[in-house]
Each structure stands twice: as C-alpha cells, then as structure tokens.
Design an enzyme around this catalytic site. Sequence first.
Site, PDB file in Angstrom:
ATOM      1  N   HIS B 214       0.805  -1.221   0.000  1.00 49.02           N
ATOM      2  CA  HIS B 214       0.000   0.000   0.000  1.00 49.02           C
ATOM      3  C   HIS B 214       0.842   1.277   0.000  1.00 49.02           C
ATOM      4  O   HIS B 214       0.559   2.179  -0.783  1.00 49.02           O
ATOM      5  CB  HIS B 214      -1.063   0.026   1.086  1.00 49.02           C
ATOM      6  CG  HIS B 214      -2.088   1.074   0.755  1.00 49.02           C
ATOM      7  ND1 HIS B 214      -3.027   0.908  -0.226  1.00 49.02           N
ATOM      8  CD2 HIS B 214      -2.247   2.337   1.181  1.00 49.02           C
ATOM      9  CE1 HIS B 214      -3.736   2.009  -0.365  1.00 49.02           C
ATOM     10  NE2 HIS B 214      -3.285   2.903   0.480  1.00 49.02           N
ATOM     11  N   TYR B 218       1.572   5.255  -2.473  1.00 48.22           N
ATOM     12  CA  TYR B 218       1.953   6.644  -2.192  1.00 48.22           C
ATOM     13  C   TYR B 218       3.317   6.974  -2.776  1.00 48.22           C
ATOM     14  O   TYR B 218       3.582   8.123  -3.106  1.00 48.22           O
ATOM     15  CB  TYR B 218       1.868   6.915  -0.681  1.00 48.22           C
ATOM     16  CG  TYR B 218       0.442   6.780  -0.249  1.00 48.22           C
ATOM     17  CD1 TYR B 218      -0.488   7.752  -0.609  1.00 48.22           C
ATOM     18  CD2 TYR B 218      -0.007   5.644   0.409  1.00 48.22           C
ATOM     19  CE1 TYR B 218      -1.817   7.608  -0.309  1.00 48.22           C
ATOM     20  CE2 TYR B 218      -1.346   5.492   0.725  1.00 48.22           C
ATOM     21  CZ  TYR B 218      -2.248   6.477   0.360  1.00 48.22           C
ATOM     22  OH  TYR B 218      -3.565   6.321   0.648  1.00 48.22           O
ATOM     23  N   HIS B 365     -10.277   0.297 -10.560  1.00 48.86           N
ATOM     24  CA  HIS B 365      -9.942   1.326  -9.568  1.00 48.86           C
ATOM     25  C   HIS B 365      -8.500   1.796  -9.718  1.00 48.86           C
ATOM     26  O   HIS B 365      -8.224   2.980  -9.820  1.00 48.86           O
ATOM     27  CB  HIS B 365     -10.177   0.781  -8.161  1.00 48.86           C
ATOM     28  CG  HIS B 365      -9.412   1.508  -7.102  1.00 48.86           C
ATOM     29  ND1 HIS B 365      -9.743   2.778  -6.706  1.00 48.86           N
ATOM     30  CD2 HIS B 365      -8.299   1.175  -6.397  1.00 48.86           C
ATOM     31  CE1 HIS B 365      -8.878   3.189  -5.787  1.00 48.86           C
ATOM     32  NE2 HIS B 365      -7.988   2.232  -5.587  1.00 48.86           N
ATOM     33  N   PHE B 366      -7.555   0.841  -9.751  1.00 49.24           N
ATOM     34  CA  PHE B 366      -6.173   1.328  -9.681  1.00 49.24           C
ATOM     35  C   PHE B 366      -5.665   1.834 -11.037  1.00 49.24           C
ATOM     36  O   PHE B 366      -4.618   2.460 -11.088  1.00 49.24           O
ATOM     37  CB  PHE B 366      -5.231   0.340  -8.989  1.00 49.24           C
ATOM     38  CG  PHE B 366      -4.952  -0.962  -9.689  1.00 49.24           C
ATOM     39  CD1 PHE B 366      -4.282  -1.009 -10.889  1.00 49.24           C
ATOM     40  CD2 PHE B 366      -5.335  -2.158  -9.100  1.00 49.24           C
ATOM     41  CE1 PHE B 366      -4.006  -2.199 -11.509  1.00 49.24           C
ATOM     42  CE2 PHE B 366      -5.058  -3.367  -9.717  1.00 49.24           C
ATOM     43  CZ  PHE B 366      -4.398  -3.385 -10.923  1.00 49.24           C
ATOM     44  N   HIS B 367      -6.439   1.605 -12.096  1.00 42.12           N
ATOM     45  CA  HIS B 367      -6.080   2.296 -13.337  1.00 42.12           C
ATOM     46  C   HIS B 367      -6.462   3.774 -13.288  1.00 42.12           C
ATOM     47  O   HIS B 367      -5.974   4.561 -14.093  1.00 42.12           O
ATOM     48  CB  HIS B 367      -6.682   1.595 -14.550  1.00 42.12           C
ATOM     49  CG  HIS B 367      -5.874   0.400 -14.983  1.00 42.12           C
ATOM     50  ND1 HIS B 367      -5.920  -0.801 -14.321  1.00 42.12           N
ATOM     51  CD2 HIS B 367      -4.957   0.238 -15.975  1.00 42.12           C
ATOM     52  CE1 HIS B 367      -5.084  -1.652 -14.898  1.00 42.12           C
ATOM     53  NE2 HIS B 367      -4.479  -1.048 -15.904  1.00 42.12           N
ATOM     54  N   ARG B 428     -11.240 -10.534 -11.235  1.00 41.15           N
ATOM     55  CA  ARG B 428     -10.131  -9.904 -11.937  1.00 41.15           C
ATOM     56  C   ARG B 428      -9.194 -10.997 -12.461  1.00 41.15           C
ATOM     57  O   ARG B 428      -9.293 -12.151 -12.052  1.00 41.15           O
ATOM     58  CB  ARG B 428      -9.376  -8.953 -11.008  1.00 41.15           C
ATOM     59  CG  ARG B 428      -8.611  -9.682  -9.919  1.00 41.15           C
ATOM     60  CD  ARG B 428      -8.064  -8.760  -8.854  1.00 41.15           C
ATOM     61  NE  ARG B 428      -6.879  -8.053  -9.315  1.00 41.15           N
ATOM     62  CZ  ARG B 428      -6.019  -7.443  -8.481  1.00 41.15           C
ATOM     63  NH1 ARG B 428      -6.218  -7.487  -7.175  1.00 41.15           N
ATOM     64  NH2 ARG B 428      -4.970  -6.800  -8.946  1.00 41.15           N
ATOM     65  N   ARG B 429      -8.283 -10.612 -13.337  1.00 37.71           N
ATOM     66  CA  ARG B 429      -7.193 -11.483 -13.753  1.00 37.71           C
ATOM     67  C   ARG B 429      -7.655 -12.837 -14.289  1.00 37.71           C
ATOM     68  O   ARG B 429      -7.086 -13.862 -13.965  1.00 37.71           O
ATOM     69  CB  ARG B 429      -6.245 -11.747 -12.564  1.00 37.71           C
ATOM     70  CG  ARG B 429      -5.569 -10.515 -12.055  1.00 37.71           C
ATOM     71  CD  ARG B 429      -4.935 -10.771 -10.717  1.00 37.71           C
ATOM     72  NE  ARG B 429      -3.808  -9.880 -10.486  1.00 37.71           N
ATOM     73  CZ  ARG B 429      -3.072  -9.892  -9.393  1.00 37.71           C
ATOM     74  NH1 ARG B 429      -3.309 -10.762  -8.447  1.00 37.71           N
ATOM     75  NH2 ARG B 429      -2.071  -9.068  -9.259  1.00 37.71           N
TER      76      ARG B 429
END
Lengths: 176, 541
Positions: B214, B218, B365-367, B428-429
Amino acid sequence: MKIDLYERVWMWGVGVMLALFFGSLANASIRHGFHPPSHVETIDPKKVFQNPLFSRQGVTVDAGGAVHVSVVGMMFAWLPGEMVLPAETPVTFHMTTVDVIHGFQIVRTNGQSMVIPGYVSQFTTSFKPGDYLIACNEYCGVGHHTMASKLKVVPKGSWQQPGALTSTAGVADAAR
Amino acid sequence: MPRANRLILAHIWVAVLAFGVAAAMAVMQALSRANLEVPYRSARMYYMSVTAHGVLMALVFTTFFIMALGYAVAQRENGEIRWLRFGWIMYGIAVTGTVMAAWAILTFRASVLYTFYPPLQAHPAFYIGLTLVVVASWGWCASIIASWRESRRRRGESPVSLAMHGTTANAMLWLLATIGVASEMLFQLIPWSLGWVKTVDPLLARTLFWFFGHPLVYFWLLPAYVIWYALVPREAGGKLFSEPLARVTFSLFLILSTPVGFHHQYQDPGIPAAWKLFHTFNTMAISFPSLVTAFTVVASLEVAGRLRGGKGLFGWIRALPWGNPVVSSVLFAGLLFMVGGFGGAINAAYVLNSVVHNTAWIPAHFHLTVGSAAALTFMGACYYLVPRIAGRELELGLLAKVQPFLWFLGMVLFSFTGHIAGLMGLPRRVFATDYAGAPQAEMWHTLTSVSALGGIVLFASAGCFVVVMIATLLTGKRTAVVPIEWAEPLSPPAGGFRKGIWDRLELWFVVAVVLVILAYAVPVYDLMHLTRYGSPGFKPF
C-alpha cells in the site's frame, strides 16, 4: 502557520466526512457484527483430506441444526462441484486448499474469502433462492479462469437435508 | 549539459521503453477478456502478459521515472547531484535487475503476476532481479536524503523547496515501506526458489507484501503531487494557493502511509478482525492529506484560470491552457483521480470490501489511481522535463497535445465498465470471462467489450507518448538546457517562509516507525506463534 479560511472550512469538512465513514463502518461491525472473514485456524495442507472437516466436501447439518459447507480448493476446481442450500438460512462455509492460494467467491453476493494453504477460512451468510456461480477470484495458474462450481439455493421448505450425503472419498482420493 | 542530466535521461529511457512494452501487453489482455480471438491468444500467454504488464508498469516504469524526477529536483535544488558516480552504479544495478526479471517473465518462467503470492513459485532470477531494483532504489533514497540535508544546511532558517520536501518525504516513506518486501524476498522467496528452504508460509508472505504494497501506492502518488503542487500552477499561468499546507500533507503521507496494509487482506484468514478494523481507521486517516491536496491544487488552478481571464463560477476552467499537454494531462489525471479516490474509500471500507475484493472493480480502480493520477501525470511531466533536461525541443507536439485526451477517453471506457463488471461479480485477472457458458457470466460480455475498446484507445495514447519521447530524445532540435521553474506561492509572508515543525521529516519518520510497530507488531507476533505449515512451490504456468 497561517491557513486560509476556505482551507480550514474544507479541512473540517473532509475530517467530519472521514469520521462519519469510519463511524458507520465501526457501527456496522461492532454493533451489527459485520466482519470480513477473519477466522484463525491452521491446517496441514498435505493432510487436508484426513481432516474430519474436509474428508467429505459438501453440505452437512450439525447436531444443533445449523447448516455447514466444507469446500476444498485445488488447481483448478472447487470440491464439491455442485451444492444445494436452503434459502434465508445462515450457512457457514469452511474452506481450505491443497496447493496454491485461491479465492472463493459466490458471484453477486457478499460471500467470499481468500483460501490460503495452511489455513482454514470461514464465513457465514444466507441467500435468496436462485442459481449461483462460484468462481475463483485469486490467480492460481494457467487454468484459473476455468475454476468454478455451482450453487443452487431452493426455498427452505423444499430443501432436503443431506442426511445420506454420497461419499466423495473417491474424488478426494483421486485428488491426492 | 550538466553532468547529472545524462543520468536523469538514462532513467527516462528505461521508463519509456518499459512503458511501451507494458502497454503492448495490456491491449492484448483487454481483447482477450472480451473473448476476442487475437493472434497468439492463449491462457499461458495471457497470464504471462498480465505479469509483464504489472511488473513493467507498476514497478519499472514508475520507479525509473520517480528516480529521474527525484534527481531533477535535487539538481534544481543544489545545482548538482551528490554522489553522481554512486548514482550511475545504482542505475546499473537497477537495469541489471530489470533485465533479469524481464527475462524470467518473457520466457514464461515467472507467470506469478506482480503480486507474486507464494506458493506460486517463479524462477529465482525474477525475485533476485526485483530485489536488485529495490536495492538500487535505496541508493537513490540515500542520495535524495543527502541532497535534502545539504539544501537544509545551505538555506539556514528558510525551508527547502516544496518539491525537495515532497521528494524527500517520498524517499523516507519508501525506505520504511520496502522493509516489508525486502524481508519477504530475502528471508522467504529467494532461499525458497533456490531450494535452500523447502517451504514458506503464504500468509506471512502476503502480510509482508502488503506492508509494502500500500505505501507503494503513495510512492507513485507523491511525485505526482510534487508535480501538481510545484510545477503545474506556474505552467498553467498561476500560483500555488497554499505552500505551508502542502508541506503538511507530504509529512502526513510519510507518517500514515504504511500502517494500513491489512485493508488489502480483509478477506484473508489468520488475521483477527480487530486488527483489520484498526488498519481501516488508519486508512481513513490517510485519505485526509489527499483530500486536502484536492482542494489546494484545484484552488491553484482556479487562480491560474482567473489570471488568464476566466470569469464566473466555472469560466476559469475553460480558460485553462487545455492545449498544453503538461497541464491537460494533470487536469485529466485529477478528474479521474476524484473517481478513483472515492472508489478507494469503498475498497477500504471494512464492510463493503466483500462485494468488490478481487473483482474487475479493483483493476478498474487502480487504473484511475496509479494508471491515471500517477502515470498520466508522469507523462505530462515528461513533456516538460525531457526537453529541458536533454536540451532539445519537443518533437511531434501535436501527438503530445492529443495524448492526454485519448488517455482520458480510453480510461473512461475501460475503467467505468470495469467498475460495473466488478459489482456484477466478474473476477479480476481471468483469461476468459465466459465460465463455460454459465448464464451468470453473460451479463459481463457487453461490459468487457466496451472495456476492450477503451484498451485500444489507451494503447493509441500510449503509442503517442512513446513516439513523442523517442523522437524528442533522438531527433529533437538542440536548444539550451533550461532549468526547471517551480510555482510561486500566492501570498508568501514578508521575508519568506520560516522552517517549522512540519519540515522536520526525520521526526515524522520516527513517528511513522512507531505507528508501524503499533499496527503490525502484535498481529505478526501472533501469526508467527501459530502452529504453521509451510507450502512447497507450485509452477502451474
């Protein structure tokens, strides 16, 4: 440090918003008992089929009348491949794996848990009647997308207690 | 050309090439998930390409760009980079590691995805290669911290520049975060893949991975924030709305980024619920500096829009220089990040996570976060940095202008459909989404088709970026080397800013370590004292 008035208003605003977010989560979990699956129990992944909980996979009813399901994950199948459960009844799932990590996911419900070798996963949920797909949602190898099984949920009244569940020892032996 | 610029450009080259390969891998995946028959399509190829895309984008492209930006910031701060030779040695180690990992992946020896959860077992070269990249990044951190100390000494009572402050907070955050993945690699995965130990505990490995995984987010995001705060307001024609508060946010990120890893492990057995809830609390806290950033950056852009003659409640938005790719990429990155940020709060919601965990919602989301807030900002920053550092004019400016718009369009198509498909339970995946004709899988089909269209648009955008960069680096018209210019604060106090408590990053590092101990010591101790059974390796790929 001088902070602009607008910024102070904004900071208080987002601070209160985040406090509300956490407050509602804490309320749901502490007062109403909603938790992600967090069962702590280990198991030897080489001796899964000798364990009384997993030697037979599928649906059982315990002495108190509670419904349990034992599931074993392996590349690339969930055992058992099909199951029938009663609607609007709390069902406790117990899961483990004999090889790599899998993800047990009952599609379009909140019933899911990671299944990690060496550990027993557990969650309790209940269903509305219907046909459900159970998928693997953690990459487990080249056949990951084929790893699935079926769940049929029938009205409580028409559900048969699996008193004489057909033994799946043959499947289990083949799996070893 | 200052000597350090060659080192910066060497990093940019690796970032751009890794980005190009990773983008090509991605378009194939998007088509595959739409169940379209493309050449060479196979499950084996798909999972290899997911691994390559994840490692090259999330670990190689980002890390090399972030190191390049960090050196550029340090160079601007002090007029030189400390330990330039050392920097080149670290670069050599990072490139060697990247080549090792890429070889293992592309030869099908490491289809373990970029999360590499054991007991899936890759070739040792994969683990050793990635470890070398991390070791090299530690060298970069040391160099950044040395530059920060030098600037602090030189500036006396005034603080270091905001960009240096943010970059140093990021380097310290990274040193803390990588303890997790380094322990996993050195004590578990490398000896196990070499056969020196027979088994590893997969849950301990996941815990160490997410200790790192995580704050990695950042590590990607803070350089983007450096660009948003310190570069973009000026480039857009305005000033930074509030510099002191920006310093506070970087220090808060250093403090709060790491003790949150269990929010990736909500669905894991073996971790008691109370500890997961504690990490939920910390996760909500880490949203705070991002939300403050949203205000200050938008306020700075409004200052720019009004200085450019924008009027009315929203007129300033139209007045912004949308034709400047440095600015438009950040505007789109910010827009997408607003959606991605709220999606992140949903992922982090202890109770809601059961609906979205490991579904298509997550990559969607993370795209928006790493794939847009970070990657699109990095691309925009390249249009600014590379001409200045290489001493060349930007080539193919029209492609650079179009590229952020294409990225935005592609990401809307790809990501919004992915969020919906995830809510409908699509894992996913997965190579194919038909589940042997299961009726429950039919509703995903339209969504994955639109998503594939988004993938094609994104690939076009990525192609524009790579072509512009390579053309600029090789054939751009030579000009003078121009220094980077940071945005000025809107209302600095008379006599300039004074150093304050939030500038004492070494203090906040210690606070961060204490929080990490509070969040992890007891659950990891308890985990280690269970009767555990390790797992041998499996290579089902």
